[in-house]
Motif scaffolding. Structure first.
Motif, mmCIF file in Angstrom:
data_model
loop_
_atom_site.group_PDB
_atom_site.id
_atom_site.type_symbol
_atom_site.label_atom_id
_atom_site.label_comp_id
_atom_site.label_asym_id
_atom_site.label_seq_id
_atom_site.Cartn_x
_atom_site.Cartn_y
_atom_site.Cartn_z
ATOM 1 N N ARG A 153 11.951 27.371 -81.361
ATOM 2 C CA ARG A 153 13.366 27.690 -81.502
ATOM 3 C C ARG A 153 13.721 28.691 -80.416
ATOM 4 O O ARG A 153 12.979 29.649 -80.181
ATOM 5 C CB ARG A 153 13.668 28.285 -82.884
ATOM 6 N N SER A 154 14.825 28.468 -79.743
ATOM 7 C CA SER A 154 15.239 29.372 -78.683
ATOM 8 C C SER A 154 15.959 30.587 -79.271
ATOM 9 O O SER A 154 16.759 30.463 -80.189
ATOM 10 C CB SER A 154 16.166 28.645 -77.708
ATOM 11 N N ALA A 155 15.638 31.756 -78.731
ATOM 12 C CA ALA A 155 16.316 32.992 -79.124
ATOM 13 C C ALA A 155 16.773 33.701 -77.860
ATOM 14 O O ALA A 155 15.979 33.908 -76.941
ATOM 15 C CB ALA A 155 15.383 33.894 -79.933
ATOM 16 N N GLN A 156 18.052 34.077 -77.798
ATOM 17 C CA GLN A 156 18.633 34.703 -76.619
ATOM 18 C C GLN A 156 18.965 36.162 -76.888
ATOM 19 O O GLN A 156 19.497 36.495 -77.931
ATOM 20 C CB GLN A 156 19.927 33.993 -76.205
ATOM 21 N N TYR A 157 18.660 37.022 -75.907
ATOM 22 C CA TYR A 157 19.073 38.418 -76.034
ATOM 23 C C TYR A 157 20.370 38.698 -75.265
ATOM 24 O O TYR A 157 20.904 39.804 -75.337
ATOM 25 C CB TYR A 157 17.973 39.382 -75.586
ATOM 26 N N ASP A 158 20.884 37.697 -74.534
ATOM 27 C CA ASP A 158 22.154 37.855 -73.841
ATOM 28 C C ASP A 158 22.727 36.481 -73.548
ATOM 29 O O ASP A 158 22.010 35.469 -73.608
ATOM 30 C CB ASP A 158 21.976 38.653 -72.543
ATOM 31 N N VAL A 159 23.996 36.437 -73.203
ATOM 32 C CA VAL A 159 24.636 35.157 -72.883
ATOM 33 C C VAL A 159 24.337 34.720 -71.459
ATOM 34 O O VAL A 159 24.410 33.541 -71.130
ATOM 35 C CB VAL A 159 26.161 35.241 -73.074
ATOM 36 N N ALA A 160 24.014 35.672 -70.585
ATOM 37 C CA ALA A 160 23.756 35.344 -69.181
ATOM 38 C C ALA A 160 22.484 34.515 -69.060
ATOM 39 O O ALA A 160 21.556 34.655 -69.846
ATOM 40 C CB ALA A 160 23.649 36.613 -68.352
ATOM 41 N N GLY A 161 22.450 33.665 -68.043
ATOM 42 C CA GLY A 161 21.295 32.788 -67.880
ATOM 43 C C GLY A 161 20.407 33.125 -66.713
ATOM 44 O O GLY A 161 19.642 32.293 -66.252
ATOM 45 N N GLY A 162 20.473 34.314 -66.179
ATOM 46 C CA GLY A 162 19.642 34.673 -65.032
ATOM 47 C C GLY A 162 20.324 34.293 -63.730
ATOM 48 O O GLY A 162 21.547 34.176 -63.650
ATOM 49 N N GLY A 163 19.509 34.112 -62.688
ATOM 50 C CA GLY A 163 20.041 33.721 -61.393
ATOM 51 C C GLY A 163 20.177 34.855 -60.404
ATOM 52 O O GLY A 163 20.405 34.614 -59.218
ATOM 53 N N VAL A 164 20.070 36.093 -60.875
ATOM 54 C CA VAL A 164 20.129 37.262 -59.987
ATOM 55 C C VAL A 164 18.900 38.119 -60.268
ATOM 56 O O VAL A 164 18.234 37.962 -61.289
ATOM 57 C CB VAL A 164 21.421 38.078 -60.206
ATOM 58 N N PRO A 165 18.551 39.041 -59.354
ATOM 59 C CA PRO A 165 17.381 39.891 -59.580
ATOM 60 C C PRO A 165 17.475 40.672 -60.893
ATOM 61 O O PRO A 165 18.570 41.013 -61.362
ATOM 62 C CB PRO A 165 17.394 40.830 -58.368
ATOM 63 N N TYR A 166 16.310 40.960 -61.464
ATOM 64 C CA TYR A 166 16.260 41.683 -62.737
ATOM 65 C C TYR A 166 17.041 42.999 -62.683
ATOM 66 O O TYR A 166 17.666 43.386 -63.664
ATOM 67 C CB TYR A 166 14.808 41.975 -63.128
ATOM 68 N N GLU A 167 16.986 43.689 -61.546
ATOM 69 C CA GLU A 167 17.675 44.976 -61.479
ATOM 70 C C GLU A 167 19.191 44.822 -61.486
ATOM 71 O O GLU A 167 19.905 45.817 -61.575
ATOM 72 C CB GLU A 167 17.230 45.773 -60.249
ATOM 73 N N GLN A 168 19.687 43.581 -61.402
ATOM 74 C CA GLN A 168 21.130 43.329 -61.415
ATOM 75 C C GLN A 168 21.605 42.690 -62.724
ATOM 76 O O GLN A 168 22.775 42.382 -62.867
ATOM 77 C CB GLN A 168 21.502 42.401 -60.260
ATOM 78 N N THR A 169 20.691 42.485 -63.685
ATOM 79 C CA THR A 169 21.036 41.716 -64.889
ATOM 80 C C THR A 169 21.651 42.610 -65.961
ATOM 81 O O THR A 169 21.001 42.988 -66.922
ATOM 82 C CB THR A 169 19.792 41.009 -65.457
ATOM 83 N N THR A 170 22.913 42.939 -65.799
ATOM 84 C CA THR A 170 23.612 43.712 -66.815
ATOM 85 C C THR A 170 23.825 42.850 -68.062
ATOM 86 O O THR A 170 23.993 41.629 -67.971
ATOM 87 C CB THR A 170 24.971 44.194 -66.302
ATOM 88 N N VAL A 171 23.806 43.469 -69.226
ATOM 89 C CA VAL A 171 23.943 42.750 -70.492
ATOM 90 C C VAL A 171 25.424 42.499 -70.782
ATOM 91 O O VAL A 171 26.227 43.424 -70.816
ATOM 92 C CB VAL A 171 23.284 43.547 -71.633
ATOM 93 N N GLY A 172 25.767 41.229 -70.988
ATOM 94 C CA GLY A 172 27.158 40.872 -71.228
ATOM 95 C C GLY A 172 27.527 40.783 -72.688
ATOM 96 O O GLY A 172 28.706 40.821 -73.034
ATOM 97 N N ASP A 173 26.536 40.623 -73.568
ATOM 98 C CA ASP A 173 26.814 40.481 -75.004
ATOM 99 C C ASP A 173 25.917 41.456 -75.764
ATOM 100 O O ASP A 173 24.808 41.124 -76.164
ATOM 101 C CB ASP A 173 26.551 39.041 -75.441
ATOM 102 N N ARG A 174 26.438 42.665 -75.960
ATOM 103 C CA ARG A 174 25.627 43.702 -76.593
ATOM 104 C C ARG A 174 25.302 43.373 -78.042
ATOM 105 O O ARG A 174 24.206 43.696 -78.526
ATOM 106 C CB ARG A 174 26.356 45.050 -76.490
ATOM 107 N N LYS A 175 26.213 42.723 -78.748
ATOM 108 C CA LYS A 175 25.931 42.379 -80.151
ATOM 109 C C LYS A 175 24.748 41.421 -80.241
ATOM 110 O O LYS A 175 23.891 41.550 -81.109
ATOM 111 C CB LYS A 175 27.174 41.768 -80.801
ATOM 112 N N ARG A 176 24.725 40.446 -79.335
ATOM 113 C CA ARG A 176 23.589 39.515 -79.311
ATOM 114 C C ARG A 176 22.295 40.252 -78.989
ATOM 115 O O ARG A 176 21.248 39.992 -79.594
ATOM 116 C CB ARG A 176 23.844 38.397 -78.289
#
Length: 533
Positions: A153-176
């Motif tokens: 089963r897939s579990a997501q910690y954010d809505v974003a799907g990657g594609g940029v360096p880890y140091e640029q991956t700001t969290v877009g869905d804090r509730k998730r």
């Protein structure tokens, strides 16, 4: 101490170390063995001491700065009072992307702490935050209520799907992000009662409050959890050490000689491919390109406002070099005076001009400058043999040796079953109903006279060249028997489909790729310490 690219490798596959991930539960791979670590560290330190004075000065500055930065970074979220201030103390390093990786990767961190204590060394784990984040989800093993079998089963910690360096991956869905631990724990609960996501994620929520970046939060949470269980390591994101003068000096030693470096890099890559029979020009790394008077460098350029990585390119201009992404980012460095050039490049590294090394350059700098012993995983160990070739060809020095470690830990309570063998047996029986129907003469509806015909034909096989009519007779009998065994075959096919479903479920249960956060913490730590012992 000079060395040529061919000193260690002859071009034959046997000259390269072969690293393969362990498959059995609680099986470990360590090369060379742990009990040789002290000798390996001493050998590496002797080797590094033979390099000329510019290397010594660079190392002294880089290591002092790294430890200072790592202590400052680490003490934000866990205790660092145990850190030694001895400047001559050896440094053991490892590194990985800030993801929720599998236990085989996490084992390196335990080994890092274990070896640093054994070797009286300082342990530093490098957070490789310039790699591109692939996803914000993990696959969680669970039980499908519809079938009663293991599934993902897939579990997501954010809505974003990657594609940029880890140091640029700001969290877009804090509730998730905040409910991720509950989602994972609920999914894995049919298999694991107490997954360590429940101890990990409170640290992640605290970290995301501090930095807002998913990569940072995942790394700090995992490292804080390691502190809770007694591991003594420092951590530092790659993006931090890239801003140091020492890294600027190392980068300039390559950038000011890009044509020669590119030749060494590409020739070594071709040599490696030939030795391993690799046809793809993209593996293990793509060749560095050139166009017009620009040379591609083994670095990335990106920034906060446009975070997608672009290749760095270098152009020689009299007593200067230009570094550019061939887009809207270009800096000019005057190279007449090395110290001034270092200052210029250091100053140029801003949030909108992030100059980051690619994988081979990252470990090259880590091994030649920052550490005395580097711990690789399986993939890093394979590819860094290419890095050794580039180091020898370009710098004309022999690089220090590294260790390769990995482990496999299955979910607790999983007993491997030979479902694959059952699948093979059923496929064989289905084939028999087509071509060896005589094996099923006792099945209802099978004409025993056809079986007798087949056996008589098999007793009277004619010589080669005279078998056309015989073969036609055998084919006819096989077809008739196959028609009579249709019900048997359909039942076997149903059994095969069920066995294949069980095989898929078994592969889920015995996978070594589950995130460490779905395992019980005590179970993992006991497994790791047992393997280290």
């Amino acid at each position: 101490m000079k060395a040529n690219a061919d000193d260690r490798y002859s071009g034959e596959p046997s000259e390269f170390r072969q690293y393969r991930a362990p498959r059995a539960n609680q099986e470990v791979f360590v090369d060379p063995p742990l009990d040789e670590a002290a000798g390996l560290l001493a050998e590496n330190r002797r080797l590094l001491a033979q390099h000329d004075s510019r290397w010594s000065a660079m190392r002294h500055e880089a290591r002092a700065q790294m430890i200072k930065d790592a202590v400052r970074y680490t003490r934000v979220y866990r205790d660092t009072s145990w850190v030694s201030q001895d400047a001559e103390r050896p440094i053991v390093m490892a590194g990985h992307q800030p993801s929720l990786f599998h236990p085989g990767v996490w084992f390196k961190n335990f080994a890092l702490s274990h070896l640093s204590a054994k070797l009286n060394a300082t342990a530093v784990n490098l957070v490789v935050d310039n790699d591109v984040a692939q996803t914000s989800a993990i696959r969680v093993p669970t039980i499908d209520p519809a079938t009663g079998l293991a599934a993902y089963r897939s579990a997501q910690y954010d809505v974003a799907g990657g594609g940029v360096p880890y140091e640029q991956t700001t969290v877009g869905d804090r509730k998730r992000f905040d409910r991720f631990d509950r989602e994972v724990a609920q999914a894995v609960r049919p298999l694991v009662a107490d997954p360590c996501i429940e101890q990990l994620w409170p640290h992640a929520r605290a970290a995301i409050d501090r930095c807002g970046v998913a990569g940072c939060a995942l790394a700090q949470a995992r490292h804080a959890l390691e502190g809770d269980i007694g591991l003594k390591t420092l951590e530092l994101p790659l993006g931090v050490f890239c801003r140091s003068r020492a890294f600027a000096e190392f980068a300039l030693s390559i950038l000011t000689e890009m044509p020669r470096f590119q030749q060494c890099y590409n020739e070594s890559s071709a040599y490696y491919r030939a030795a391993h029979g690799i046809r793809s020009s993209a593996h293990p790394v793509p060749d560095l390109a050139d166009k017009d008077d620009w040379f591609e460098a083994p670095l990335w350029i990106y920034g906060n406002q446009s975070p997608h990585r672009k290749a760095a390119w270098v152009r020689m201009r009299d007593d200067a070099i230009e570094i550019s992404d061939l887009g809207n980012r270009t800096v000019r460095i005057e190279t007449r005076n090395l110290s001034d050039a270092i200052d210029q490049l250091t100053a140029a590294m801003t949030p909108e001009f992030k100059l980051r090394p690619r994988a081979l350059l990252t470990t090259m700098y880590s091994r030649l400058v920052l550490s005395d012993l580097f711990l690789h995983g399986i993939g890093g160990g394979k590819y860094d043999q290419l890095g050794d070739m580039v180091t020898k060809a370009f710098f004309e020095i022999t690089p220090p040796r590294f260790m390769v470690l990995s482990a496999t830990v299955h979910l607790p309570g999983v007993e491997p079953k030979d479902v694959a063998g059952e699948v093979r047996a059923l496929r064989r029986r289905i084939r028999e109903t087509h071509f060896q129907g005589e094996r099923y003469r006792d099945e209802p509806g099978v004409d025993s006279s056809l079986v007798d015909q087949k056996q008589a034909l098999l007793r009277q096989i004619p010589p080669r060249g005279e078998r056309t009519q015989w073969h036609q007779k055998v084919t006819r009998v096989n077809r008739l028997l196959a028609d009579q065994l249709m019900d048997v075959r359909q039942d076997l096919q149903r059994q095969l489909a069920a066995a294949q479903r069980r095989a898929v479920a078994q592969s889920v249960l015995t996978s070594r790729e589950h995130s460490f956060c779905v395992y019980p913490l005590d179970y993992l730590t006991e497994s790791f310490y047992k393997m280290l012992g």
